[in-house]
Motif scaffolding. Structure first.
Motif, PDB file in Angstrom:
ATOM      1  N   VAL A  57       0.834  -1.206   0.000  1.00  0.00           N
ATOM      2  CA  VAL A  57       0.000   0.000   0.000  1.00  0.00           C
ATOM      3  C   VAL A  57       0.869   1.257   0.000  1.00  0.00           C
ATOM      4  N   ASN A  58       1.908   1.263   0.841  1.00  0.00           N
ATOM      5  CA  ASN A  58       2.765   2.442   0.973  1.00  0.00           C
ATOM      6  C   ASN A  58       3.593   2.717  -0.277  1.00  0.00           C
ATOM      7  N   GLN A  59       3.949   1.653  -1.019  1.00  0.00           N
ATOM      8  CA  GLN A  59       4.836   1.834  -2.168  1.00  0.00           C
ATOM      9  C   GLN A  59       4.113   1.776  -3.515  1.00  0.00           C
ATOM     10  N   LEU A  60       2.806   1.665  -3.472  1.00  0.00           N
ATOM     11  CA  LEU A  60       2.054   1.496  -4.718  1.00  0.00           C
ATOM     12  C   LEU A  60       2.280   2.643  -5.704  1.00  0.00           C
ATOM     13  N   ASP A  61       2.192   3.870  -5.227  1.00  0.00           N
ATOM     14  CA  ASP A  61       2.339   5.016  -6.127  1.00  0.00           C
ATOM     15  C   ASP A  61       3.723   5.043  -6.776  1.00  0.00           C
ATOM     16  N   LEU A  77      -0.228  -6.260   7.658  1.00  0.00           N
ATOM     17  CA  LEU A  77      -1.468  -6.067   6.913  1.00  0.00           C
ATOM     18  C   LEU A  77      -1.608  -7.236   5.955  1.00  0.00           C
ATOM     19  N   ASP A  78      -2.634  -8.086   6.191  1.00  0.00           N
ATOM     20  CA  ASP A  78      -2.764  -9.272   5.347  1.00  0.00           C
ATOM     21  C   ASP A  78      -3.403  -8.922   4.003  1.00  0.00           C
ATOM     22  N   GLY A  79      -3.483  -9.919   3.127  1.00  0.00           N
ATOM     23  CA  GLY A  79      -3.946  -9.670   1.768  1.00  0.00           C
ATOM     24  C   GLY A  79      -5.364  -9.160   1.671  1.00  0.00           C
ATOM     25  N   ILE A  80      -6.279  -9.723   2.454  1.00  0.00           N
ATOM     26  CA  ILE A  80      -7.679  -9.322   2.349  1.00  0.00           C
ATOM     27  C   ILE A  80      -7.885  -7.905   2.873  1.00  0.00           C
ATOM     28  N   ALA A  81      -7.047  -7.461   3.831  1.00  0.00           N
ATOM     29  CA  ALA A  81      -7.132  -6.088   4.330  1.00  0.00           C
ATOM     30  C   ALA A  81      -6.451  -5.117   3.363  1.00  0.00           C
ATOM     31  N   ALA A  82      -5.378  -5.577   2.718  1.00  0.00           N
ATOM     32  CA  ALA A  82      -4.654  -4.710   1.779  1.00  0.00           C
ATOM     33  C   ALA A  82      -5.423  -4.517   0.477  1.00  0.00           C
ATOM     34  N   LEU A  83      -6.196  -5.513   0.078  1.00  0.00           N
ATOM     35  CA  LEU A  83      -6.885  -5.491  -1.212  1.00  0.00           C
ATOM     36  C   LEU A  83      -7.697  -4.214  -1.448  1.00  0.00           C
ATOM     37  N   PRO A  84      -8.656  -3.857  -0.595  1.00  0.00           N
ATOM     38  CA  PRO A  84      -9.443  -2.644  -0.874  1.00  0.00           C
ATOM     39  C   PRO A  84      -8.611  -1.370  -0.825  1.00  0.00           C
TER      40      PRO A  84
END
Length: 407
Positions: A57-61, A77-84
Motif C-alpha cells: 500500500v505504501n509503495q504502490l504510487d 497487513l494481510d492480503g484481504i485487508a490490503a486489497l481494498p
C-alpha cells in the motif's frame, strides 16, 4: 489432481512496455521463486518484491504496477485487508490472490473476488511436490499475462457485479489451471438459419435460430470470473430451477467447489450441491461438478443420473465443460440449452458444437462483461450461438426461453 501443461504463446510487446508485476508475500522463498519466473518472461517485469500488504500500500504510487500477486496471510497487513486499500489507490490494478490450501484461505479467496480481486491461485503446499511448482508457475504466468493484458487494453478488468459471497461452512482447495487463453476461431458448425444479432459485443458474428424444442435442462460452463458470473445469473433463475435441472461445470478444485455450491444455494434460494456419482438428476436442483472430477450424465433405466469421471484432464481442466455438454446430447438431444460464461481457453466449444448438431441451443456471455472472453468467444466465433448477451441480460432471457419463447 493432475493437470496437463501446455506452452503459451507470447504476445507481441506493446508501446507501454512489459507488464509491471508487484509480488507481495512474506515468504522470501516464494517471493524469489515468483520473481524469477516473471523475470524470465519477455513481456513482464518485476516492479517490486515486498514482504507485507502494508509495504504494498505504501509503495504502490512509486512502483505503479499493472498486476499485483498478493498473498493472503502476511504480518502487519494481510492480503484481504490490503486489497481494498490497493484498489482505492489504483482502481485499474489487477490483483491475483495467492494462498496456501486451507479452508479458511479458500473462503477468503471467495471474499476477495467480491471485493474486486481479478482472480485467485493456490500456492503448492511444498515447492518440492512433484509437478506442483510447474503447475503453479504455468497457471500464474497465464493469469498475469491474460488479465494484465486485458486491463491494459480496456483500462481495467471490471469486477463482476454479483451478490456478496459470504463464507459458508464446509471443506477447501486449488484452482485447476485454465490454459490456452486465446480466443479460438474454429470452423463454424454447418448450416442452420441464422437469427438476428442479439445485444452485446460480438456484433457481426453469425447467430443461429434457437431450437424449436422446449428446453428440458440448463447446462452452464465457466472458468475465470465464473464464480461471480454464476452468482449473478442464478440469483434471478428461480422460475427455471423450480421446473428444470441445472448442471454447472466451473473450472475449480475440490474444496472451492464445495464452497461455491453453498454460495449458489444461497444466491438462488434453491438446493445446490456438488454432484454425487449415481444420483438421479431432478428438477428443482443445481448440480455442480466437484473439483477433480468430470461430471457427465447417463441413462439408468428410466432415470437420468450423474456420472463422475476420474479420467485425465480435458482442455487442460478437470472438471471440464465439454464432457458434460457432450453427454447431455445423448439424453436431451434438441431440448438441451447450454450457457457458456467468462473463462480462459475454449472449453465448451466442442461440446457446444455437439449440442447444436443434436438440435439444441447455446448462449454465450458477451465480451464486454466477461473477465476473459476465451470460452464464450470460442463458441461465438465458431458460429454455434443463438445469442451473445451481457451478463445482466442472461437470466431474463433464460427465464423466457424456459417459459416457451423461441426467439
Amino acid at each position: 489432481m493432475s493437470v496437463a501443461l501446455a506452452s503459451s504463446s507470447i504476445p507481441s510487446s506493446t508501446s507501454q512496455g512489459p507488464l509491471r508485476v508487484m509480488v507481495v508475500d512474506d515468504s522470501v522463498v516464494i517471493r524469489g521463486m515468483i520473481s524469477r519466473w516473471i523475470g524470465s518472461e519477455p513481456d513482464m517485469v518485476v516492479a517490486a518484491s515486498l514482504r507485507t500488504g502494508l509495504e504494498a500500500v505504501n509503495q504502490l504510487d512509486r512502483v505503479n504496477p499493472d498486476v499485483a500477486v498478493l498473498d493472503i496471510e502476511m504480518p502487519e497487513l494481510d492480503g484481504i485487508a490490503a486489497l481494498p486499500r490497493l484498489l482505492a489507490k489504483k482502481k485499474n490494478l489487477v490483483i491475483i490472490m495467492a494462498s496456501t490450501l486451507t479452508r479458511r484461505n479458500a473462503e477468503i479467496s471467495f471474499k476477495a473476488l467480491s471485493l474486486g480481486a481479478a482472480d485467485y491461485i493456490p500456492k503448492p503446499e511444498s515447492t518440492r511436490e512433484a509437478g506442483a511448482a510447474d503447475i503453479f508457475h504455468h497457471d500464474l504466468i497465464q493469469k498475469i499475462r491474460t488479465l494484465g493484458g486485458k486491463a491494459r487494453r480496456v483500462g481495467h478488468v471490471a469486477p463482476m457485479h454479483a451478490p456478496p459471497m459470504h463464507a459458508p461452512a464446509s471443506p477447501t482447495v486449488v484452482p485447476i489451471p485454465e490454459h490456452r487463453q486465446h480466443v479460438v476461431r474454429p470452423a463454424a458448425v454447418p448450416a442452420a438459419a441464422s437469427a438476428p444479432a442479439a445485444h452485446g459485443s460480438g456484433a457481426g458474428l453469425a447467430r443461429r435460430a434457437f431450437s424449436s424444442q422446449m428446453p428440458k435442462v440448463l447446462l452452464i460452463g465457466s472458468s475465470t470470473g465464473g464464480p461471480q458470473a454464476l452468482m449473478s445469473v442464478v440469483t434471478d433463475l428461480g422460475p427455471v430451477i423450480d421446473r428444470f435441472p441445472v448442471l454447472i461445470t466451473q473450472h475449480m478444485p475440490p474444496t472451492f467447489t464445495t464452497i461455491l455450491a453453498e454460495h449458489l444455494g444461497r444466491s438462488s434460494r434453491r438446493p445446490a450441491h456438488e454432484a454425487v456419482d449415481g444420483e438421479p438428476v431432478k428438477a428443482g436442483r443445481i448440480y455442480l461438478a466437484p473439483g477433480g472430477r468430470h461430471m457427465k450424465v447417463a441413462r439408468h433405466g428410466t432415470d437420468t443420473v450423474i456420472v463422475l469421471d476420474n479420467g485425465p484432464p480435458v482442455n487442460f481442466c478437470k472438471p471440464a465443460v465439454d464432457p458434460l455438454f457432450s453427454s447431455a446430447t445423448e439424453i436431451w438431444q434438441g431440448a438441451t440449452l447450454a450457457l457458456i460464461l467468462t473463462g480462459m481457453g475454449s472449453d465448451g466449444m466442442r461440446g457446444g458444437k455437439e449440442i447444436v448438431a443434436a438440435g439444441g441451443s447455446v448462449i454465450a456471455q458477451d465480451e464486454a462483461t466477461s473477465v476473459v472472453w476465451g470460452m464464450p468467444g470460442a463458441a461465438a466465433n465458431a458460429g454455434i450461438c443463438s445469442a451473445i448477451l451481457p451478463l445482466n441480460q442472461i437470466a431474463p432471457k433464460l427465464v423466457r426461453l424456459f417459459a416457451g419463447d423461441r426467439s
